[in-house]
Design an enzyme around this catalytic site. Structure first.
Site, PDB file in Angstrom:
ATOM      1  N   ALA A  63      10.126  11.837 -32.233  1.00 46.84           N
ATOM      2  CA  ALA A  63      11.186  10.836 -32.276  1.00 46.84           C
ATOM      3  C   ALA A  63      12.284  11.382 -33.176  1.00 46.84           C
ATOM      4  O   ALA A  63      12.024  12.214 -34.049  1.00 46.84           O
ATOM      5  CB  ALA A  63      10.634   9.535 -32.842  1.00 46.84           C
ATOM      6  N   GLY A 106       6.240  12.115 -31.395  1.00 41.78           N
ATOM      7  CA  GLY A 106       6.554  11.456 -30.125  1.00 41.78           C
ATOM      8  C   GLY A 106       6.610  12.431 -28.958  1.00 41.78           C
ATOM      9  O   GLY A 106       6.394  12.036 -27.808  1.00 41.78           O
ATOM     10  N   GLU A 109       3.149  12.755 -27.900  1.00 40.13           N
ATOM     11  CA  GLU A 109       2.772  11.463 -27.306  1.00 40.13           C
ATOM     12  C   GLU A 109       3.391  11.301 -25.916  1.00 40.13           C
ATOM     13  O   GLU A 109       2.766  10.758 -25.004  1.00 40.13           O
ATOM     14  CB  GLU A 109       3.206  10.335 -28.244  1.00 40.13           C
ATOM     15  CG  GLU A 109       2.429  10.389 -29.551  1.00 40.13           C
ATOM     16  CD  GLU A 109       2.945   9.412 -30.599  1.00 40.13           C
ATOM     17  OE1 GLU A 109       4.028   9.659 -31.161  1.00 40.13           O
ATOM     18  OE2 GLU A 109       2.274   8.395 -30.836  1.00 40.13           O
ATOM     19  N   GLU A 129       3.442  12.921 -38.147  1.00 38.67           N
ATOM     20  CA  GLU A 129       4.132  11.750 -38.702  1.00 38.67           C
ATOM     21  C   GLU A 129       3.701  11.412 -40.128  1.00 38.67           C
ATOM     22  O   GLU A 129       4.471  10.865 -40.900  1.00 38.67           O
ATOM     23  CB  GLU A 129       3.899  10.515 -37.802  1.00 38.67           C
ATOM     24  CG  GLU A 129       4.572  10.594 -36.437  1.00 38.67           C
ATOM     25  CD  GLU A 129       3.678  11.125 -35.332  1.00 38.67           C
ATOM     26  OE1 GLU A 129       2.718  11.884 -35.624  1.00 38.67           O
ATOM     27  OE2 GLU A 129       3.940  10.779 -34.163  1.00 38.67           O
TER      28      GLU A 129
HETATM   29  C1  HXC Z   1      15.649  14.816 -35.538  1.00 35.76           C
HETATM   30  C2  HXC Z   1      15.143  17.045 -35.436  1.00 35.76           C
HETATM   31  C3  HXC Z   1      13.779  16.761 -35.216  1.00 35.76           C
HETATM   32  C4  HXC Z   1      13.399  15.386 -35.139  1.00 35.76           C
HETATM   33  C5  HXC Z   1      14.023  18.892 -35.278  1.00 35.76           C
HETATM   34  N1  HXC Z   1      15.239  18.379 -35.460  1.00 35.76           N
HETATM   35  N2  HXC Z   1      13.112  17.925 -35.119  1.00 35.76           N
HETATM   36  N3  HXC Z   1      16.067  16.090 -35.593  1.00 35.76           N
HETATM   37  N4  HXC Z   1      14.374  14.470 -35.310  1.00 35.76           N
HETATM   38  N5  HXC Z   1      12.162  15.029 -34.884  1.00 35.76           N
HETATM   39  C6  HXC Z   1      16.485  19.100 -35.678  1.00 35.76           C
HETATM   40  C7  HXC Z   1      16.582  19.697 -37.070  1.00 35.76           C
HETATM   41  O1  HXC Z   1      17.005  18.724 -37.988  1.00 35.76           O
HETATM   42  C8  HXC Z   1      17.589  20.787 -36.863  1.00 35.76           C
HETATM   43  O2  HXC Z   1      18.881  20.217 -36.820  1.00 35.76           O
HETATM   44  C9  HXC Z   1      17.273  21.298 -35.459  1.00 35.76           C
HETATM   45  O3  HXC Z   1      16.549  20.224 -34.810  1.00 35.76           O
HETATM   46  C10 HXC Z   1      16.397  22.527 -35.467  1.00 35.76           C
HETATM   47  O4  HXC Z   1      15.245  22.263 -36.246  1.00 35.76           O
HETATM   48  P1  HXC Z   1      14.788  23.180 -37.491  1.00 35.76           P
HETATM   49  O5  HXC Z   1      13.950  22.337 -38.357  1.00 35.76           O
HETATM   50  O6  HXC Z   1      15.962  23.842 -38.110  1.00 35.76           O
HETATM   51  O7  HXC Z   1      13.914  24.282 -36.754  1.00 35.76           O
HETATM   52  P2  HXC Z   1      12.644  25.048 -37.331  1.00 35.76           P
HETATM   53  O8  HXC Z   1      12.887  25.478 -38.744  1.00 35.76           O
HETATM   54  O9  HXC Z   1      12.313  26.092 -36.331  1.00 35.76           O
HETATM   55  O10 HXC Z   1      11.463  23.990 -37.387  1.00 35.76           O
HETATM   56  C11 HXC Z   1      10.988  23.423 -36.168  1.00 35.76           C
HETATM   57  C12 HXC Z   1      10.083  22.195 -36.472  1.00 35.76           C
HETATM   58  C13 HXC Z   1      10.851  21.233 -37.401  1.00 35.76           C
HETATM   59  C14 HXC Z   1       8.800  22.672 -37.148  1.00 35.76           C
HETATM   60  C15 HXC Z   1       9.743  21.554 -35.143  1.00 35.76           C
HETATM   61  O11 HXC Z   1      12.143  20.963 -36.830  1.00 35.76           O
HETATM   62  C16 HXC Z   1      10.160  19.921 -37.613  1.00 35.76           C
HETATM   63  O12 HXC Z   1       9.208  19.849 -38.378  1.00 35.76           O
HETATM   64  N6  HXC Z   1      10.666  18.858 -36.976  1.00 35.76           N
HETATM   65  C17 HXC Z   1      10.174  17.529 -37.178  1.00 35.76           C
HETATM   66  C18 HXC Z   1       8.868  17.345 -36.460  1.00 35.76           C
HETATM   67  C19 HXC Z   1       8.311  15.941 -36.696  1.00 35.76           C
HETATM   68  O13 HXC Z   1       8.059  15.542 -37.855  1.00 35.76           O
HETATM   69  N7  HXC Z   1       8.116  15.156 -35.614  1.00 35.76           N
HETATM   70  C20 HXC Z   1       7.624  13.808 -35.710  1.00 35.76           C
HETATM   71  C21 HXC Z   1       8.753  12.837 -35.791  1.00 35.76           C
HETATM   72  S1  HXC Z   1       8.208  11.174 -36.007  1.00 35.76           S
HETATM   73  P3  HXC Z   1      20.101  20.801 -37.695  1.00 35.76           P
HETATM   74  O14 HXC Z   1      21.217  19.815 -37.433  1.00 35.76           O
HETATM   75  O15 HXC Z   1      19.633  20.843 -39.094  1.00 35.76           O
HETATM   76  O16 HXC Z   1      20.333  22.148 -37.090  1.00 35.76           O
HETATM   77  C22 HXC Z   1       7.702  10.710 -34.531  1.00 35.76           C
HETATM   78  C23 HXC Z   1       7.168   9.305 -34.422  1.00 35.76           C
HETATM   79  C24 HXC Z   1       6.847   8.967 -32.997  1.00 35.76           C
HETATM   80  O17 HXC Z   1       7.758  11.395 -33.579  1.00 35.76           O
HETATM   81  C25 HXC Z   1       6.454   7.557 -32.858  1.00 35.76           C
HETATM   82  C26 HXC Z   1       7.551   6.602 -32.898  1.00 35.76           C
HETATM   83  C27 HXC Z   1       8.582   6.749 -31.823  1.00 35.76           C
END
Ligand code: HXC
Length: 255
Positions: A63, A106, A109, A129
């Site tokens: 998400a 997400g 999921e 998460e």
């Molecule tokens: C918003 C995101 C994002 C996310 C990545 N980006 N994941 N933006 N929401 N979930 C954005 C980053 O901010 C960044 O933007 C760009 O995408 C590239 O990501 P990087 O982090 O720079 O890449 P990298 O270093 O290669 O790392 C990749 C990654 C990391 C390991 C996947 O991005 C990460 O940990 N992302 C979050 C994963 C996460 O926690 N997902 C769960 C979300 S909660 P900029 O602008 O800085 O370039 C969820 C709840 C679901 O999903 C249930 C409710 C709906």
């Protein structure tokens, strides 16, 4: 600008999450476009199967954290913030997730709402998460546990660790793993195989396997029998069985 791309290839819809600069993070717009699209696909008699994939190096990295961060309980609850995902999961036609990279939170999921997961050998799955102070919220706790069992689900949900495609394959999270460059070829082959069958049997097969996860065995067996029996009212059943006896390929009509 549109985020979710759609292309029709024969009886297969190819849907691409196209926001690679944010690793296809699932914002409200993505959910709204995707759920509207899947409803159209479900109603479109020309389409039998959908393949969903992501542009760039992610399937979906979860998400959209930046969009979600400022929301409060009343907003999320009153506006039924996740309702679009229920619409996606309600699609009656098979959906294949072609997981090309990160499928996190997400994103994992969403893949699990699909019927087959075909993973690139570079794919990574996770439910991170907990690192954000929350938990899975798009069905992950239940779909993951049903898919891979308590031991592995607890490991993923409590530690937030990512697993690679090989581990995902070993523990039964994915249907198949393909070399990265062949992912779409393998996913399209699977989609075209399914799309070559008749829709009544395709829909019945998806529905009964889906119900198997929800029903006690006796009820599930009865449900299966009702659908199986109903298929004897279709022309496709007559054609499929006649074609076998006549040693020729069947010509299904979705009737
Ligand atoms: C918003 C995101 C994002 C996310 C990545 N980006 N994941 N933006 N929401 N979930 C954005 C980053 O901010 C960044 O933007 C760009 O995408 C590239 O990501 P990087 O982090 O720079 O890449 P990298 O270093 O290669 O790392 C990749 C990654 C990391 C390991 C996947 O991005 C990460 O940990 N992302 C979050 C994963 C996460 O926690 N997902 C769960 C979300 S909660 P900029 O602008 O800085 O370039 C969820 C709840 C679901 O999903 C249930 C409710 C709906």
């Amino acid at each position: 600008m549109q985020i979710v791309d759609f292309e029709q290839k024969g009886r297969v819809a190819v849907v691409t999450l196209n926001r690679p600069e944010a690793l296809n993070a699932l914002n409200y717009q993505t959910m709204t476009e995707l759920s509207a699209l899947i409803v159209q696909i479900d109603r479109n008699p020309e389409i039998a199967v959908t393949v969903i994939t992501g542009a760039g190096r992610a399937f979906a990295a979860g998400a959209d954290i930046k969009e979600m961060a400022g929301r409060d309980v009343a907003d999320m609850y009153l506006n039924d913030y996740f309702a679009g995902w229920d619409a996606f999961a309600a699609c009656r036609k098979p959906v294949i997730a072609a997981v090309n990279g990160f499928a996190l939170g997400g994103g994992c999921e969403l893949a699990m709402m699909c019927d087959l997961i075909i993973a690139s050998d570079k794919a990574k799955f996770g439910q991170p998460e907990i690192k954000l102070g929350v938990t899975p919220g798009m069905g992950g706790s239940i779909r993951l546990t049903k898919a891979i069992g308590k031991a592995k689900a607890m490991d993923m949900v409590l530690t937030g660790r990512m697993i690679d495609a090989a581990e995902a394959d070993r523990i039964g999270l994915v249907s198949r793993v393909a070399p990265h460059d062949e992912l779409m070829t393998v996913a399209m082959e699977a989609a075209e195989t399914i799309a070559g069958y008749g829709l009544p049997a395709i829909l019945a097969a998806k529905e009964m396997v889906g119900r198997a996860l929800e029903l006690p065995t006796t009820e599930g067996v009865r449900f299966e029998r009702r659908l199986f029996t109903a298929l004897f009212a279709t022309e496709d059943q007559k054609e499929g069985m006649a074609a076998f006896a006549e040693k020729r390929p069947p010509q299904f009509k979705d009737r």
